[in-house]
Design a protein around this motif. Structure first.
Motif, PDB file in Angstrom:
ATOM      1  N   GLU A  52       6.133   4.995  -4.656  1.00 18.02           N
ATOM      2  CA  GLU A  52       5.278   6.076  -5.134  1.00 18.02           C
ATOM      3  C   GLU A  52       6.077   7.363  -5.190  1.00 18.02           C
ATOM      4  OE1 GLU A  52       2.125   8.142  -2.702  1.00 18.02           O
ATOM      5  OE2 GLU A  52       0.892   6.976  -4.065  1.00 18.02           O
ATOM      6  N   LEU A  68      -4.409  -0.824  -8.477  1.00 14.89           N
ATOM      7  CA  LEU A  68      -3.941  -0.809  -7.090  1.00 14.89           C
ATOM      8  C   LEU A  68      -3.345  -2.160  -6.700  1.00 14.89           C
ATOM      9  CD1 LEU A  68      -6.869   1.122  -5.406  1.00 14.89           C
ATOM     10  CD2 LEU A  68      -4.695   2.003  -6.252  1.00 14.89           C
ATOM     11  N   SER A 113      -4.694   3.377   0.016  1.00 12.71           N
ATOM     12  CA  SER A 113      -4.344   3.978  -1.272  1.00 12.71           C
ATOM     13  C   SER A 113      -5.407   5.001  -1.616  1.00 12.71           C
ATOM     14  CB  SER A 113      -4.339   2.937  -2.397  1.00 12.71           C
ATOM     15  OG  SER A 113      -3.419   1.930  -2.146  1.00 12.71           O
ATOM     16  N   ALA A 155       0.695  -1.162   0.000  1.00 12.95           N
ATOM     17  CA  ALA A 155       0.000   0.000   0.000  1.00 12.95           C
ATOM     18  C   ALA A 155       0.743   1.242   0.000  1.00 12.95           C
ATOM     19  CB  ALA A 155      -0.681   0.028   1.232  1.00 12.95           C
ATOM     20  N   PHE A 156      -0.034   2.210  -0.300  1.00 11.60           N
ATOM     21  CA  PHE A 156       0.488   3.530  -0.287  1.00 11.60           C
ATOM     22  C   PHE A 156       0.040   4.153   0.963  1.00 11.60           C
ATOM     23  CE2 PHE A 156       0.038   2.683  -4.768  1.00 11.60           C
ATOM     24  CZ  PHE A 156       1.372   2.448  -4.914  1.00 11.60           C
TER      25      PHE A 156
END
Lengths: 702, 190
Positions: free
Chosen positions: A574, A131, A109, A62-63
């Motif tokens: 990212e 994603l 996200s 994940a972000f």
């Protein structure tokens, strides 16, 4: 209920016999024709067996995890230093479901309107497939979401909770989350999509099994006027949209929007049906969408109405219907109404309350050859009506931020029915009215300057399955300026939905909720101010998975059956240079087992994804490219569909003139030929997906 | 992408370690949002930590003017923030302008989002006066504004176009620069 339990069973067995006479017909996941078992049900039995010894599961990463360290509660903002001001969370937890920050103990996200425009995303599914850990498949009727390796063909997206501005969209019959043109919000009206991975039941209750997806809609003030757009795309697809939004000087904000889409679809060839017209089917892949949205806001009060109607032709002859018959189609309508009131009671307490109403109607038309050279139409449908109320508050004091709330949902209708038109076969109707409520609390505690602890739990009560208690714990440590470590534990559940409980009369009335426990460790590291890397490892323990089974007589029923243990890892990078270029990349690995056996159907082991958007000419012309690789997957029929990579490219221009913008997209740029595993109701083991296609769009603002 | 991005981004300072570059959180989510109260406090701080050129009207004015051009997103937040406050011993006056023709060379001029479409006209109207122009439209500093407010990861951020500030003769305190997300540089602007 039209029939009593017993009468219903009898009707079903009569029905089953008649079905035998029908030859290669019918199990319909969405219709009672499925009460009889034939042909394909042998596969269903095989499928069930394979599931028993197989796998599911997952992966993730994940972000944007959160960094809600210092939640200040100052008496006067003007007395704070600049540094302190930059640490204040602007939107606090008051609107319980709107904000990520409240959900610190999860991996989040976010995809924004800017990305949706720059990448030419057409549906929510287009967004989610970029994603980490998500896969999206289609059978040319519905679109399905796989998360963390669990995307059982034939499953109706029941393990994702999909919210629109915090309001649940999963219906009360199939508890389905719609992610393509069946979804109620137009992508152009999405401000951002917040995807929170991991079990979310400690705040959200049912269906928050693998992930919670919250779609935040845009507000009238952002449009400040009207906007008309039109698009033409491959496969005879045309769409148009009109939107008008404003915020008046008096503070009243409103937005109204309508969209229509019409697609004639493709002429398709299915070798499995080569005996009929060479397997070619034309004019059966049509799609029509009509969508409307309105919102009005004034101070803390917001009213929203959203409606979507989508009709889709079924070109695949699913459920043993007549191949190439253009009458095969489904219609899905979803309507959501909500009224919300939010206000801050001083600087320490925020309060939010909401009432909502939902309506879902499904209508399917399935032509069968009931006798040689005689066809009859089976109509199959469901109708759900429900309402809900919710209140929540956030209280900040010292090192604690306490979220608490309660929620009620009552069903007004949960009807399923099926009947033959002008043909003497029995039909049936079942209906129900279930109720549920939940209470939850979560405390985010600053234990020290570097350590934060999040403790949350929710208790739910359901008419059918009784009580459910789910905790969530998070330990978050700032190891140094650039690195954050998180250890997260949570559990979630999913109650059997109305369809699973009452559609097949052989299903035992004591069907229980399925459960998941997840342990996840996350490392986040900033590389400079604009780049971030996140690594995560997780384990899932799923119990009592609800699976479709078949008796020896090939009658279908749902049962709690499989236990699935899964391990996964994910790595994501990212980079975001605001107003300049953005990019993200992720790799996810997932492996799931049931009793040490082989992998589940439609469960890719590896996924690799990349998104890049760069300006070509200042802020006016952007290029957005995204690509996804999905490794090979098993089909329910036992075959393997090979891995594939698909790339998409969009050029978008803003302010071509004062009011004009345009975009041009190529989807599946390299014309990759790939297929998705098809669920049991198909004769096809896999369904071929779209090759290269184009879209051109113009929008004019006034 | 990254090298081009970095080059354009200019000197990167503040790395507020936990703050990863997240997409913007949408604007005010109802009454509970602190977005504009926080941004109002920023405006006050901008006035507090700036020195105007000694010979400018701003330096000798008896009060410090904070102005809003266009639809005012602050509501009462700005009034509450400045109420009873002094900047350098001077009282603060708030002014709100609906029309470009009314805009005056304030100390701090907040330009509402819709009006950002006409930035060149606004800059022309200001005629190179030392005004701290503040905006929240994307690319505001690149288009010649002095300070761009933004929301990242649910927190307020601001970005300074140092080149424009210098050209206007605005003396921005190091305390401002230390918190600024980065220094944008631009060859455009007023």
């Amino acid at each position: 209920m039209m029939f009593g339990e017993r009468a219903d069973l009898q009707a079903a067995s009569v029905f089953g016999k008649v079905c035998l006479a029908l030859g290669n017909s019918t199990r319909r996941a969405r219709g009672p024709a499925g009460r009889c078992g034939l042909g394909r049900q042998v596969n269903a039995a095989r499928f069930a067996k394979r599931l028993r010894g197989s796998v599911a599961a997952a992966l993730v990463l994940a972000f944007g995890a959160e960094s809600t360290w210092a939640q200040q509660a100052p008496d006067t903002l003007a007395d704070l230093t600049l540094e302190e001001l930059t640490e204040i969370q602007l939107v606090s937890a008051s609107s319980k479901r709107l904000q990520n920050p409240r959900e610190a103990p999860s991996v989040v996200s976010v995809v924004t309107a800017v990305e949706i425009r720059q990448h030419g995303y057409r549906t929510l599914g287009d967004i989610l497939r970029t994603l980490p850990g998500f896969s999206v498949t289609s059978d040319r009727n519905y679109t399905y979401l796989g998360v963390r390796g669990l995307g059982l063909p034939g499953d109706y997206n029941t393990r994702i909770l999909l919210l629109v501005d915090g309001v649940r969209t999963n219906d009360n019959v199939y508890s389905e989350a719609f992610v393509a043109h069946e979804f109620v919000i137009d992508p152009d009206l999405i401000e951002r999509v917040e995807v929170s991975r991991g079990p979310g039941a400690s705040v959200y209750g049912d269906n928050a099994f693998f992930a919670v997806v919250n779609v935040v809609t845009r507000r009238g003030g952002e449009f400040d006027g009207g906007r008309i757009s039109a698009a033409g795309a491959s496969f005879g697809t045309w769409s148009g949209q009109v939107t008008y939004g404003r915020k008046t000087a008096g503070g009243l904000e409103f937005l109204a929007s309508g969209t229509v889409l019409d697609s004639s679809g493709q002429t398709l060839t299915f070798p499995e049906f080569s005996a009929t017209n060479g397997g070619v089917v034309a004019g059966a892949d049509t799609e029509h969408v009509a969508r409307a949205f309105a919102s009005v806001g004034y101070e803390g009060f917001t009213f929203q109405a959203a409606h979507n109607e989508r009709r889709k032709g079924i070109p695949t002859a699913s459920y043993g219907t007549i191949f190439g018959d253009p009458r095969s189609r489904t219609r899905d309508e979803l309507t959501l109404l909500s009224a919300r009131y939010e206000r801050a009671l001083g600087l320490r307490l925020d309060f939010s309350s909401r009432v909502s109403f939902g309506a879902y109607d499904y209508h399917g038309v399935y032509p069968y050859e009931v006798e040689p050279s005689r066809s009859a139409i089976n109509t199959d449908g469901a109708s759900g009506r429900w309402w809900g109320a919710e209140a929540s508050g956030t209280f900040r004091a010292g090192d604690h931020t306490l979220l608490f709330g309660g929620e009620y949902q009552g069903s007004l209708r949960q009807r399923q029915h099926s009947e033959y038109v002008d043909y003497p076969l029995p039909g049936f109707v079942v209906d129900n009215r279930d109720q549920r409520f939940g209470l939850y609390a979560q405390d985010d505690i600053r234990v020290g300057p570097r350590v934060r602890l999040s403790l949350g739990a929710r208790f739910d009560h359901y008419d059918d399955v009784g009580g459910q208690a789910n905790p969530r714990l998070g330990l978050i440590v700032a190891a140094n300026k650039a690195t954050t470590l998180k250890l997260l534990y949570g559990s979630a559940f999913r109650t059997p939905n109305e369809y699973e409980q009452h559609y097949y009369p052989l299903t035992h009335p004591d069907l229980e909720a399925e459960t998941i426990k997840t342990l996840e460790a996350v490392v986040e590291r900033s590389l400079g101010a604009h780049t971030r890397v996140v690594g995560s490892v997780f384990g899932n323990r799923i119990r009592q998975l609800i699976v479709l089974h078949s008796t020896e007589a090939e009658d279908l029923f749902f049962q709690n059956h499989d236990d699935v243990d899964a391990l996964g890892a994910e790595l994501a990078l990212e980079a975001q240079f605001r107003g300049r270029a953005t990019g993200r990349m992720s790799y996810s690995f997932q492996r799931a087992r049931t009793d040490g056996a082989q992998s589940l159907p439609n469960s890719p082991r590896h996924m690799l994804k990349a998104n890049v958007a760069v300006p070509i000419a200042g802020d006016r012309l952007w290029a957005g490219a995204d690509a996804q690789y999905v490794s090979s997957r098993q089909t329910p029929a036992g075959t393997t569909t090979p891995g594939f990579a698909v790339a998409n490219l969009t050029l978008s221009a803003r302010r071509l003139s004062r009011a004009l913008e345009a975009s041009a997209s190529v989807y599946n740029l390299f014309d990759t030929r790939y297929s998705d595993p098809a669920s049991e109701e198909h004769l096809q083991a896999t369904i071929l997906q779209d090759g290269r296609s184009f879209r051109l769009r113009l929008a004019w603002s006034f | 992408m990254s090298s081009r991005g970095r080059q354009l981004a200019g000197t990167v300072l503040c790395g507020l370690s936990m703050a990863w570059a997240s997409p913007e959180v949408s604007r005010a989510e109802g009454a509970a949002s602190l977005e504009y109260p926080v941004k109002a406090a920023f405006l006050l701080n901008f006035a507090k930590f700036t020195e105007w050129p000694p010979d400018s009207p701003q330096a000798v004015a008896e009060s410090v003017s904070i102005c809003v051009f266009g639809d005012d997103p602050f509501g009462l937040a700005l009034d509450k923030t400045v109420e009873g406050r002094l900047v350098g011993g001077r009282p603060i006056v708030l002014r709100r302008y609906r029309s470009l023709a009314d805009v005056e060379p304030c100390h701090v001029l907040f330009i509402a989002k819709p009006e950002s479409e006409r930035l060149p006209l606004v800059f022309a109207r200001l005629g190179g006066q030392p005004v701290i122009t503040v905006g929240e439209s994307e690319g505001f500093t690149r288009r010649g504004g002095v300070i761009e407010l933004s929301v990242e990861n649910n927190r307020a951020r601001f970005e300074i176009n140092l080149r424009v500030a210098e050209r206007l003769g605005l003396g921005l305190s190091s305390r401002l620069l230390a918190v600024a997300r980065n220094f944008a540089t631009s060859t455009e602007g007023h």
